[in-house]
Design a protein around this motif. Structure first.
Motif, PDB file in Angstrom:
ATOM      1  N   ASP A 113      40.491 -23.797  27.282  1.00 59.50           N
ATOM      2  CA  ASP A 113      40.729 -23.079  26.283  1.00 59.50           C
ATOM      3  C   ASP A 113      39.797 -21.686  26.686  1.00 59.50           C
ATOM      4  OD1 ASP A 113      42.457 -24.484  24.948  1.00 59.50           O
ATOM      5  OD2 ASP A 113      41.031 -25.180  23.658  1.00 59.50           O
ATOM      6  N   LEU A 114      38.697 -21.831  27.049  1.00 58.78           N
ATOM      7  CA  LEU A 114      37.558 -20.687  27.514  1.00 58.78           C
ATOM      8  C   LEU A 114      37.999 -20.019  28.536  1.00 58.78           C
ATOM      9  CD1 LEU A 114      34.378 -22.268  26.204  1.00 58.78           C
ATOM     10  CD2 LEU A 114      35.567 -20.310  25.062  1.00 58.78           C
ATOM     11  N   ALA A 115      38.585 -20.601  29.583  1.00 61.77           N
ATOM     12  CA  ALA A 115      38.924 -20.175  30.918  1.00 61.77           C
ATOM     13  C   ALA A 115      39.388 -18.797  31.040  1.00 61.77           C
ATOM     14  CB  ALA A 115      39.738 -21.014  31.690  1.00 61.77           C
ATOM     15  N   PRO A 116      40.534 -18.533  30.147  1.00 61.33           N
ATOM     16  CA  PRO A 116      41.248 -17.206  30.417  1.00 61.33           C
ATOM     17  C   PRO A 116      40.183 -15.958  29.966  1.00 61.33           C
ATOM     18  CG  PRO A 116      42.625 -18.835  29.195  1.00 61.33           C
ATOM     19  CD  PRO A 116      41.470 -19.514  29.249  1.00 61.33           C
ATOM     20  N   ARG A 117      39.153 -16.415  29.136  1.00 67.62           N
ATOM     21  CA  ARG A 117      38.355 -15.314  28.529  1.00 67.62           C
ATOM     22  C   ARG A 117      37.189 -14.981  29.612  1.00 67.62           C
ATOM     23  NH1 ARG A 117      36.822 -17.567  23.031  1.00 67.62           N
ATOM     24  NH2 ARG A 117      35.581 -15.623  22.603  1.00 67.62           N
ATOM     25  N   THR A 118      37.318 -15.786  30.781  1.00 68.08           N
ATOM     26  CA  THR A 118      36.188 -15.712  31.763  1.00 68.08           C
ATOM     27  C   THR A 118      36.938 -14.685  32.810  1.00 68.08           C
ATOM     28  OG1 THR A 118      36.643 -17.723  33.048  1.00 68.08           O
ATOM     29  CG2 THR A 118      35.168 -17.873  31.316  1.00 68.08           C
ATOM     30  N   ARG A 234      29.865 -13.648  23.912  1.00 65.84           N
ATOM     31  CA  ARG A 234      30.403 -14.534  22.874  1.00 65.84           C
ATOM     32  C   ARG A 234      31.186 -15.713  23.739  1.00 65.84           C
ATOM     33  NH1 ARG A 234      34.066 -10.828  18.948  1.00 65.84           N
ATOM     34  NH2 ARG A 234      34.480  -9.968  20.995  1.00 65.84           N
ATOM     35  N   VAL A 235      31.679 -15.232  25.212  1.00 67.58           N
ATOM     36  CA  VAL A 235      32.091 -16.460  25.578  1.00 67.58           C
ATOM     37  C   VAL A 235      31.130 -17.202  26.367  1.00 67.58           C
ATOM     38  CG1 VAL A 235      34.085 -16.929  27.505  1.00 67.58           C
ATOM     39  CG2 VAL A 235      34.290 -15.136  25.904  1.00 67.58           C
ATOM     40  N   VAL A 236      30.209 -16.561  26.739  1.00 65.53           N
ATOM     41  CA  VAL A 236      29.102 -17.089  27.595  1.00 65.53           C
ATOM     42  C   VAL A 236      28.148 -17.880  26.434  1.00 65.53           C
ATOM     43  CG1 VAL A 236      26.844 -16.631  28.654  1.00 65.53           C
ATOM     44  CG2 VAL A 236      28.499 -15.076  28.822  1.00 65.53           C
ATOM     45  N   ASN A 237      28.269 -17.647  25.295  1.00 62.32           N
ATOM     46  CA  ASN A 237      27.659 -18.532  24.200  1.00 62.32           C
ATOM     47  C   ASN A 237      28.471 -19.707  24.021  1.00 62.32           C
ATOM     48  OD1 ASN A 237      25.461 -16.584  24.106  1.00 62.32           O
ATOM     49  ND2 ASN A 237      26.266 -15.729  22.491  1.00 62.32           N
TER      50      ASN A 237
END
Length: 251
Positions: A113-118, A234-237
């Motif tokens: 879920d987080l991958a696209p935002r990286t 926010r993605v890093v957090n």
């Protein structure tokens, strides 16, 4: 896809809890030969006690097995995997989002879920570098092989697709549904129907200008990409919080 039982055995006997294990390499890219090895990639969780002492933990585990099939297993501790994910690393994106899933967990789903935002425009550099290296290998071979040529085209097309859409597509057959390069299907058929070291029947010069054209397309796609220059804090957090939760839950 039906996986050889050795892949499930490798997952079941892994010394640490696995977050996920997926198939990478030629099987993911869409051109495995009958003698291709199986590349199994993933992330595991080291127990907290291994990280708290004086000894440097081994964050990467590699296992090579040559039984009925050749199996290459590489997993990173989730902390290292998350750091790589934040360093415009196309390898870990492709492994995380591979549709060829041998083992999964809720943490794997959270990572996906987080991958696209990286993804940033600078992921293009991974694919530019990888494709350049593959072409350099071809230039050094006494007789060029099909495999590195397919890798050279696969990486540059994956990079262009990522820059244009923000999504990963590592399968060369699927990529060519979009790019419609007439020579690729013949090269794929040659590799799939031949051996892992299948020689290229044509002179390498036949493909040189085409590869250069695609590399230039990737550079243009990077410059025009609707992608950020950096990962939002926010993605890093969120990745950090996921790591802490999973680490604390690991015996």
């Amino acid at each position: 896809m039906t996986y050889p039982p050795e892949l499930h055995t490798a997952v079941a006997t892994h010394p640490y809890p696995l977050v996920f294990a997926t198939v990478s390499g030629a099987h993911l890219y869409g051109f495995p030969s009958a003698d291709s090895d199986w590349d199994l990639r993933g992330a595991h969780l080291l127990p907290a006690r291994d990280l708290l002492g004086l000894h440097e933990p081994a964050e990467t585990l590699e296992v090579n097995r040559d039984e009925r099939i050749e199996l290459d297993l590489v997993t990173h501790d989730l902390g290292k995997f998350a750091r790589l994910l934040l360093k415009r690393n196309g390898y870990v994106l492709e492994q995380l989002l591979s549709p060829l899933v041998v083992h999964t967990t809720p943490a794997h789903a959270a990572l996906m879920d987080l991958a696209p935002r990286t993804v940033t425009r600078w992921h293009a550099h991974h694919y530019l570098g990888f494709s350049t290296n593959q072409w350099s290998l071809l230039e050094k071979e006494e007789r060029a092989r099909v495999k590195p040529l397919l890798y050279a085209f696969r990486t540059v097309l994956t990079g262009i697709h990522l820059m244009r859409t923000g999504t990963i597509e590592a399968n060369l057959i699927a990529l060519n549904d979009t790019f419609k390069l007439p020579y690729l299907n013949d090269l794929i058929a040659l590799k799939v129907g031949g051996a892992e070291k299948e020689p290229l029947p044509d002179p390498l010069d036949r493909y040189r200008a085409e590869h250069a054209r695609l590399m230039a397309d990737l550079e243009r796609a990077r410059d025009n990409a609707p992608l950020p220059d950096a990962v939002d804090e926010r993605v890093v957090n969120a990745l950090s919080d996921l790591l802490v939760r999973e680490r604390l839950a690991t015996p």
